[in-house]
Design a protein around this motif. Structure first.
Motif, short mmCIF file in Angstrom:
data_model
loop_
_atom_site.label_atom_id
_atom_site.label_comp_id
_atom_site.label_asym_id
_atom_site.label_seq_id
_atom_site.Cartn_x
_atom_site.Cartn_y
_atom_site.Cartn_z
N PHE A 43 0.70 -1.14 -0.04
CA PHE A 43 0.03 -0.09 -0.13
C PHE A 43 1.10 1.25 0.09
O PHE A 43 0.31 2.42 -0.01
N TYR A 44 2.16 1.15 0.16
CA TYR A 44 3.11 2.18 0.03
C TYR A 44 4.17 1.97 -1.00
O TYR A 44 5.28 1.67 -0.44
N LEU A 55 7.97 4.86 -12.18
CA LEU A 55 7.62 3.50 -12.34
C LEU A 55 7.72 2.49 -10.99
O LEU A 55 8.55 2.99 -10.03
N LEU A 56 6.68 1.84 -10.73
CA LEU A 56 6.42 1.18 -9.74
C LEU A 56 7.69 -0.09 -9.49
O LEU A 56 7.91 -0.82 -10.51
N LYS A 114 -6.31 2.80 -4.69
CA LYS A 114 -6.21 4.09 -5.24
C LYS A 114 -6.22 5.22 -4.26
O LYS A 114 -5.41 5.99 -4.51
N LEU A 115 -6.78 5.04 -3.26
CA LEU A 115 -6.66 5.85 -2.17
C LEU A 115 -5.28 6.08 -1.41
O LEU A 115 -4.60 7.15 -1.41
N LEU A 116 -4.85 4.63 -0.97
CA LEU A 116 -3.90 4.67 -0.40
C LEU A 116 -2.49 5.10 -1.21
O LEU A 116 -1.36 5.55 -0.79
N TRP A 117 -2.45 4.61 -2.37
CA TRP A 117 -1.32 4.93 -3.24
C TRP A 117 -1.44 6.42 -3.61
O TRP A 117 -0.41 7.10 -3.47
#
Length: 151
Positions: A43-44, A55-56, A114-117
């Motif tokens: 989540f982070y 990029l992730l 979506k919220l936490l990212w």
């Protein structure tokens, strides 16, 4: 973020304990410290910057980066969108109880991601416009992607 009923097992435990059962109780019962640390990273998520692209880290592949760089004609925005694209269903496809309301759970997970990212990127990159996009394709599949909007 989502209604408790999305997780039937949680509501059963809560009701069996006459309301004296919380989400923290549930997580404590179902998971361990190592799994919790994994979810903290999930989540982070870690980010890498490659040739100016956002990029992730856990999704990154040099091979696919080179492929998409050519395919997207080196358009940074399009490279980020496709490199960071993930089907929400695929995050946890190995441990699915098909008897449950899986589609509703996938929707709830997508909204949570979506919220936490979004919060995590805003925290780390306050001067940048990082967009977390959650969208549904025509076939009903839910996807998430991340990119930097350079308006």
């Amino acid at each position: 973020m989502f209604d408790d009923h999305v997780n039937g097992e949680y509501t059963e435990f809560r009701d069996a304990n006459e309301g004296d059962f919380t989400w923290w109780s549930y997580v404590n019962m179902k998971s361990d410290l190592k799994t919790a640390l994994g979810f903290a990273r999930f989540f982070y998520p870690d980010i890498i910057e490659v040739e100016g692209g956002f990029l992730l880290k856990d999704k990154f592949s040099e091979k696919y980066f080179d492929l998409w760089k050519k395919e997207c004609q080196e358009n940074k925005l399009n490279i980020e969108k496709i490199m960071n694209l993930y089907q929400v269903r695929d995050f946890f496809h190995m441990n699915v109880d098909e008897d449950e309301n899986v589609e509703e759970q996938i929707q709830a997970l997508g909204k949570a991601i979506k919220l936490l990212w979004s919060l995590s990127f805003k925290d780390r990159f306050p001067s940048r416009e990082i967009v977390v996009s959650l969208f549904e394709e025509d076939d009903g599949e839910l996807f998430v992607t991340v990119y930097e909007d350079e308006k």
